[in-house]
Scaffold this motif. Structure first.
Motif, mmCIF file in Angstrom:
data_model
loop_
_atom_site.group_PDB
_atom_site.id
_atom_site.type_symbol
_atom_site.label_atom_id
_atom_site.label_comp_id
_atom_site.label_asym_id
_atom_site.label_seq_id
_atom_site.Cartn_x
_atom_site.Cartn_y
_atom_site.Cartn_z
ATOM 1 N N SER A 125 0.816 -1.226 0.000
ATOM 2 C CA SER A 125 0.000 0.000 0.000
ATOM 3 C C SER A 125 0.843 1.267 0.000
ATOM 4 C CB SER A 125 -0.925 0.008 1.225
ATOM 5 O OG SER A 125 -0.168 0.038 2.425
ATOM 6 N N THR A 323 0.881 8.970 2.355
ATOM 7 C CA THR A 323 -0.224 8.116 2.819
ATOM 8 C C THR A 323 -1.385 8.953 3.325
ATOM 9 O OG1 THR A 323 1.323 6.357 3.424
ATOM 10 C CG2 THR A 323 -0.863 6.274 4.427
ATOM 11 N N ARG A 327 -6.718 8.460 -1.146
ATOM 12 C CA ARG A 327 -8.161 8.307 -0.913
ATOM 13 C C ARG A 327 -8.508 6.959 -0.300
ATOM 14 N NH1 ARG A 327 -11.123 12.287 -3.380
ATOM 15 N NH2 ARG A 327 -9.984 13.578 -4.879
ATOM 16 N N GLY A 328 -7.677 5.956 -0.566
ATOM 17 C CA GLY A 328 -7.983 4.633 -0.046
ATOM 18 C C GLY A 328 -6.824 3.689 -0.216
ATOM 19 N N TYR A 329 -6.956 2.492 0.343
ATOM 20 C CA TYR A 329 -5.901 1.487 0.325
ATOM 21 C C TYR A 329 -5.559 1.082 -1.101
ATOM 22 C CZ TYR A 329 -3.499 -2.928 1.305
ATOM 23 O OH TYR A 329 -2.581 -3.957 1.366
ATOM 24 N N VAL A 331 -4.645 2.854 -3.597
ATOM 25 C CA VAL A 331 -4.883 3.843 -4.655
ATOM 26 C C VAL A 331 -3.565 4.522 -5.014
ATOM 27 C CG1 VAL A 331 -6.060 5.993 -5.256
ATOM 28 C CG2 VAL A 331 -7.251 4.239 -3.916
ATOM 29 N N THR A 337 -5.808 12.167 -7.758
ATOM 30 C CA THR A 337 -6.314 11.346 -6.652
ATOM 31 C C THR A 337 -5.948 11.884 -5.278
ATOM 32 O OG1 THR A 337 -4.344 9.924 -6.723
ATOM 33 C CG2 THR A 337 -6.226 9.279 -8.085
ATOM 34 N N ASN A 342 -8.681 13.396 4.399
ATOM 35 C CA ASN A 342 -8.266 12.691 5.615
ATOM 36 C C ASN A 342 -7.969 13.669 6.748
ATOM 37 O OD1 ASN A 342 -8.367 10.269 4.131
ATOM 38 N ND2 ASN A 342 -6.250 10.509 3.452
ATOM 39 N N ASP A 529 -7.210 1.808 9.257
ATOM 40 C CA ASP A 529 -7.367 3.156 8.686
ATOM 41 C C ASP A 529 -6.021 3.881 8.710
ATOM 42 O OD1 ASP A 529 -10.146 3.025 8.141
ATOM 43 O OD2 ASP A 529 -10.560 3.337 10.270
ATOM 44 N N LYS A 531 -4.622 5.714 6.524
ATOM 45 C CA LYS A 531 -4.628 7.072 5.978
ATOM 46 C C LYS A 531 -4.984 8.090 7.056
ATOM 47 C CE LYS A 531 -9.384 6.573 4.258
ATOM 48 N NZ LYS A 531 -10.268 6.663 3.076
ATOM 49 N N TYR A 532 -5.904 7.732 7.958
ATOM 50 C CA TYR A 532 -6.252 8.636 9.052
ATOM 51 C C TYR A 532 -5.123 8.693 10.088
ATOM 52 C CZ TYR A 532 -10.956 8.252 7.084
ATOM 53 O OH TYR A 532 -12.043 8.268 6.237
#
Length: 567
Positions: A125, A323, A327-329, A331, A337, A342, A529, A531-532
């Protein structure tokens, strides 16, 4: 009117009583309660608790893992930290100040943030690897989920600690010995291995002991890297047992925390034994050693220095920031993008994250302010008092910080599990128990620079005021406080930075409504999560950088040595 001798003695007694009371409350009482739980819970010897812990295979596996990663991380940190200390201290490399600032920064960043940043640099990722088109397939195991990964990150986290201790020792290295060897025809390698390193043995051994204690007590790195790999160390085992069993397993986790304390104390005792086997005293002092001229090797060495900074600091932080923008795992990050969603989510929408920001700010600020006002009278007694018991007082102040944080956390839980006597106040499962642990653990970070400031302070003004009849409290308020406040405030800033993203203590003490930033980062990562977690971590790293730079602006007004990242 001048104070009478009786009044002066009364003020000194009042100051001593206040200091002793604080040390008992924040240092001795929690440790005594922890030992009581393991040895005499309920008034009888706890044979069952000790026997259950000793026969548990999980306990011994976690103990061995703790020792293994502790020794591995210490060895790596020693090699890296000593090498950098030698390079910066005895050679003519340029841009020392900027390099030292960057090299020490990982020590100022919370371990769980370091772990998260490195995790986002590798694995399927990784936004950076995805952008370069070299990311492994989704589902591939991250290579840092391993004992080797834990050792690697522990070494990077604490190499700056080794660097600071060894470099402080090198500043006292006498020029005469080195110049005598040079005039006899000894090359730089011979001088290094026959004079410099032998004389630095106490500093190196002391750094090794402190690093080992830090490694065995570290929770953030083994939690982020070890739990997914099912590689348990004692701090993560305690966390899992406490999370699954609650107060019912306090005796069991108390035994485990004492076990960590024993391992840490063995490291400290070995350090003392090794240091006492030879006499390393230097009979003279002089100016610092003249730097070796690297000549044609200077540019390659400087390039190597900044490549090291790129590896241990820049690349992981780049991975962390990238990271936080995905937007998401999985991506692939691009101009189309990338998103700040976040950051908006963790700052404005996520209730626990918002609450954690406020909690950590208040807790860190309260711990820092408390420590500053306590450190000034406490430092006065430690630095200038001639009483024999001062050494014991200093050791008591150091105790909660010298032992792994998990030991203090369990001791605090045991101490406040029931309402406090007489008052009936209950702070268990509240934010106040975290504040208590912060006050106990981080007080020494303000005391050390304050004592350093006292040693560099001329007592003439204070002695003149005493001759004029000013009492102790008057002298402290009108003379000592204005002079020593900058050093104490620098210590308070260190406390604020350290406590702001702390996890080891708060992971075991938090409850709903009392989350801290460290706990939120850990919870986000455990919940998938990343990204958060990266967004919160990036905010905290930026805050740390800003605070370091702000402190550096006032460095000229501070005593030497109170800011670890200052040359």
């Amino acid at each position: 009117m001048s104070a009478t001798r009786k009044e002066r003695q009364g003020q000194e007694l009042a100051l001593t009583t206040m200091i002793v009371a604080l040390i008992v409350i924040f240092s001795l009482l929690p440790m005594a309660r922890l030992l009581q739980e393991v040895i005499l819970p309920g008034g009888s010897l706890s044979v069952d608790v000790i026997y259950k812990g000793l026969v548990s295979n999980t306990t011994w596996v976690a103990t061995w893992n703790t020792i293994a990663v502790g020794l591995g991380g210490t060895l790596f940190a020693l090699v890296l930290g000593v090498a950098v200390a030698i390079l910066v201290s005895i050679t003519d490399v340029r841009q020392r100040q900027a390099f030292v600032l960057c090299f020490v920064t990982p020590l100022m960043i919370a371990p769980q943030v370091t772990a998260l940043a490195w995790l986002q640099l590798f694995g399927p990722s990784s936004p950076l690897l995805n952008m370069l088109g070299i990311a492994p397939p989704l589902g591939t195991r991250n290579p840092l989920y391993s004992p080797e990964g834990i050792v690697f990150l522990l070494g990077i986290q604490y190499a700056p600690l080794v660097f600071l201790i060894v470099r402080a020792g090198m500043r006292k290295l006498p020029r005469e010995l080195v110049e005598a060897a040079q005039s006899s025809g000894a090359g730089w390698a011979r001088v290094l291995f026959t004079i410099i390193l032998p004389l630095m043995t106490p500093s190196i051994v002391g750094a090794a002991a402190l690093t080992f204690v830090s490694c065995v007590g570290n929770f953030g790195i083994p939690a982020f890297l070890g739990i997914p790999a099912n590689y348990l160390v004692l701090p993560t085992l305690i966390y899992q047992r406490l999370a699954g069993g609650g107060p019912a397993v306090l005796s069991e986790v108390a035994f485990l925390s004492v076990l960590i304390g024993i391992i840490a104390m063995i490291g400290i005792v070995l350090q003392d034994r090794l240091s006492s086997r030879r006499d390393f005293r230097i009979t003279s002092t002089s100016l610092s050693v003249t730097p070796y001229e690297l000549g044609r090797w200077r540019v390659p060495m400087e390039i190597g220095m900044w490549v090291l900074i790129a590896i241990i600091l820049v690349l992981p932080l780049v991975g962390l920031v990238l990271t936080s923008l995905v937007r998401g795992y999985g991506v692939t990050l691009s101009a189309d993008t990338a998103t700040l969603e976040n950051y908006r989510f963790v700052i404005f929408e996520h209730v626990a994250a918002r609450r954690a920001f406020l909690n950590s700010m208040y807790l860190s600020a309260a711990a820092a302010v408390f420590a500053v006002f306590v450190a000034i009278p406490l430092g006065y007694v430690i630095a200038w008092s001639k009483n024999r018991w001062i050494k014991m007082l200093n050791l008591a102040v150091e105790l909660p910080y010298a032992l792994p944080g998990v030991v203090l956390a369990i001791a605090s839980l045991l101490l406040f599990l029931k309402p406090m006597p007489i008052t009936g106040i209950q702070i268990y499962n509240t934010v106040w128990i975290i504040l208590y642990a912060y006050l106990a653990r981080f007080l020494v970070l303000a005391v050390r620079p304050t004592v350093t400031g006292y040693f560099q302070l001329d007592r003439a003004l204070e002695e003149a005021a005493q001759v004029a009849g000013a009492g102790l409290f008057t002298r402290l308020r009108t003379i000592i406080f204005p002079l020593i406040a900058p050093a104490a405030m620098a210590g308070g800033l260190l406390i604020f930075m350290t406590a702001l993203c702390e996890l080891t203590v708060s992971a075991l003490l938090w409850s709903s409504g009392s989350e801290t930033i460290g706990v939120v980062i850990f919870s986000f990562e455990q919940g998938g999560d990343s990204k958060y977690a990266a967004a919160v971590s990036a905010i905290m790293v930026a805050t740390t950088f800003l605070l370091m730079l702000l402190a550096s602006l006032f460095a000229n007004k501070l005593p030497d040595g109170v800011l670890p990242w200052r040359d």
